[in-house]
Motif scaffolding. Structure first.
Motif, PDB file in Angstrom:
ATOM      1  N   ILE A   3       0.826  -1.204   0.000  1.00 49.31           N
ATOM      2  CA  ILE A   3       0.000   0.000   0.000  1.00 49.31           C
ATOM      3  C   ILE A   3       0.864   1.259   0.000  1.00 49.31           C
ATOM      4  N   ASN A   4       1.877   1.271   0.848  1.00 46.81           N
ATOM      5  CA  ASN A   4       2.720   2.455   0.952  1.00 46.81           C
ATOM      6  C   ASN A   4       4.093   2.067   1.488  1.00 46.81           C
ATOM      7  N   SER A  51      -5.432   9.346   5.716  1.00 47.51           N
ATOM      8  CA  SER A  51      -4.476   8.496   4.994  1.00 47.51           C
ATOM      9  C   SER A  51      -4.618   7.046   5.406  1.00 47.51           C
ATOM     10  N   SER A  82      -5.890   3.624   3.489  1.00 52.70           N
ATOM     11  CA  SER A  82      -5.140   2.369   3.406  1.00 52.70           C
ATOM     12  C   SER A  82      -6.024   1.182   3.749  1.00 52.70           C
ATOM     13  N   THR A  88      -8.425   0.273   1.058  1.00 53.83           N
ATOM     14  CA  THR A  88      -7.781  -0.415  -0.059  1.00 53.83           C
ATOM     15  C   THR A  88      -7.836  -1.927   0.127  1.00 53.83           C
ATOM     16  N   CYS A  89      -7.878  -2.376   1.379  1.00 50.71           N
ATOM     17  CA  CYS A  89      -7.875  -3.808   1.683  1.00 50.71           C
ATOM     18  C   CYS A  89      -9.272  -4.432   1.689  1.00 50.71           C
ATOM     19  N   VAL A 126      -4.657   5.045  -2.489  1.00 52.00           N
ATOM     20  CA  VAL A 126      -3.326   5.369  -1.983  1.00 52.00           C
ATOM     21  C   VAL A 126      -2.424   5.827  -3.124  1.00 52.00           C
ATOM     22  N   TRP A 183      -0.927  12.042   0.827  1.00 50.02           N
ATOM     23  CA  TRP A 183      -0.672  11.126   1.925  1.00 50.02           C
ATOM     24  C   TRP A 183       0.049  11.881   3.036  1.00 50.02           C
TER      25      TRP A 183
END
Length: 464
Positions: free
Chosen positions: A53-54, A148, A152, A155-156, A300, A312
């Motif tokens: 992700i980051n 932020s 994240s 996103t999951c 992200v 972010w």
């Protein structure tokens, strides 16, 4: 790996003062699962999805020879970050509920190791009153702010009804007022003047609250040194967003006005029930605000693009909101607290104080460094009585790796305060988490007072 060139990335000033000797804040996100947790693919999911992700999730903080902090890319050993606690088997739901609360309280007081990436995931495969199992994400605030980190998390997740569709969210309330007609310059003059006065007052008062003016000690503010290192207790409650909208429509205000008024009244009721003399104490809430030009959550990938309008990181400021003193006449008119919240928030919309505060923090960092800024924020938190923050969540039910999520909430660990209230919406409900200094504040009593505040406000609003 040996022979590979070390990779360093600059660290934002905000990240540096959120992880300093004076201040260290951690976000605890709790995902309540509908069914028993299947953790057979946990490691592969974290490795393939979460870490990608980051880059911050696979970096550690280091300082160069000049003392400048940077992010250093490292190899992550997942076994150092994923925990699956075990409790005695065959016990009751009440027993496991107590185990979960104790575990969360203990987790909040433990610092993340400096030599590892600043996150952990804790999987508790035991039933509680609200879920068949719980997944706790422990993320250091220096990794990013709530926006932020929520991005994240999202996103999951996938929608249960159709994983191919993107998640959707409640419409954000506009912060702009009614449009002014072209030939209304004279109408703007008083508003501009009022805005200047509001800005000067709000910024000046906020600066005093951050430096020399402390709230009174009260049933929600112990005022002791080191309160951030004491154990916490967290309890939650939920409210129907449709009912909040009913109050909003009846009073011609916003949902934020309704929720703020409800929390203010509930807090004052708790103070009165604990100590009647505290009804007139000077009490201030610190409201955390996002400073992005938000039009909804971004991926992200979009947040980490250069010059993104939703970047972010930590993009926030704070605002001091005084709690109205509780009198008998105000108790007989619960709608007063919603109307008062509406007036305060409307006044603040015509003030640039929140932006000046952000610029002031940047100025301190440039002149004195991130440690000085951290001390200023620590004093700001310590001098007030409570913190309030909120996030928006998905409208539709979501799943994590095909496992349905029943509920979401979060708490913040490490602020030098006795009380914080955090909120997140999910599937037509607003979930409020009350996090308090253990053995000083009764969290269940506080929760009951907030629930009662909602009931009397709702009943009064329907009679309008």
């Amino acid at each position: 790996m040996e022979g590979e060139e070390e990779v360093f990335e600059p660290m934002s000033p905000t990240a540096q003062y959120l992880k300093s000797s004076a201040l260290s804040l951690t976000i605890l996100g709790v995902m309540e699962m509908e069914d028993d947790i299947d953790d057979s693919i946990t490691m592969s999911f974290i490795k393939d999805i979460f870490l990608s992700i980051n880059p911050r999730f696979s970096s550690i903080m280091v300082a160069d020879k000049d003392g400048v902090r940077k992010w250093k890319k490292v190899e992550v050993n997942l076994e150092d970050h994923v925990y699956k606690p075990t409790f005695p088997s065959g016990m009751s739901v009440d027993y496991y509920n107590e185990c979960f609360n104790d575990y969360l309280s203990k987790l909040a007081t433990e610092q993340l190791p400096q030599d590892r990436s600043l996150w952990e995931i804790h999987i508790l495969k035991y039933p509680t009153k609200n879920a068949a199992g719980n997944i706790i994400s422990k993320l250091h605030h220096s990794l990013g702010d709530g926006y932020s980190l929520m991005g994240s998390l999202l996103t999951c997740l996938q929608r249960i009804d159709d994983p191919s569709l993107p998640l959707s969210f409640p419409p954000l309330q506009s912060s702009t007022g009614p449009r002014i007609r072209r030939n209304s310059f004279l109408r703007r003059v008083p508003r501009i003047f009022t805005g200047i006065v509001n800005t000067a007052y709000d910024f000046g008062w906020g600066l005093l609250k951050s430096t020399s003016m402390k709230d009174d000690k009260s049933p929600i503010r112990s005022g002791v040194d080191g309160v951030e290192f004491r154990r916490i207790a967290t309890t939650t409650t939920s409210f129907s967003i449709d009912q909040l909208k009913q109050i909003k429509s009846k009073l011609n205000v916003t949902i934020n006005d309704v929720v703020t008024g409800m929390i203010i009244l509930g807090t004052r009721l708790y103070m009165q029930k604990t100590d009647e003399q505290s009804c007139k104490s000077n009490t201030t809430a610190l409201v955390l605000l996002n400073t992005r030009a938000i039009r909804g959550y971004k991926s992200v990938d979009e947040m980490i693009k250069p010059n993104s309008d939703t970047p972010w990181g930590n993009q926030f400021t704070f605002l001091h909101v005084p709690l109205p003193k509780l009198t008998q006449s105000k108790l007989l008119d619960p709608l007063y607290f919603v109307k008062k919240a509406h007036r305060m928030i409307k006044k603040q919309k015509n003030s640039a104080a929140i932006y000046l505060i952000g610029q002031f923090l940047s100025f301190i960092t440039r002149v004195k460094g991130h440690e000085a800024t951290a001390r200023h924020i620590h004093a700001t938190l310590k001098n007030t009585s409570m913190a309030i923050s909120n996030m928006i969540g998905p409208i539709e039910p979501v799943a994590l790796v095909n496992q349905p999520c029943k509920g979401l909430y979060f708490a913040v660990a490490g602020p030098p305060q006795s009380l914080s209230i955090t909120m997140v919406s999910y599937v037509g409900k607003l979930r409020i988490a009350v996090t308090s200094e253990k053995e000083f504040i009764d969290p269940n009593k506080m929760k009951s007072c907030i629930e009662y505040a909602f009931e009397v406000i709702y009943k009064a609003a329907l009679e309008v």
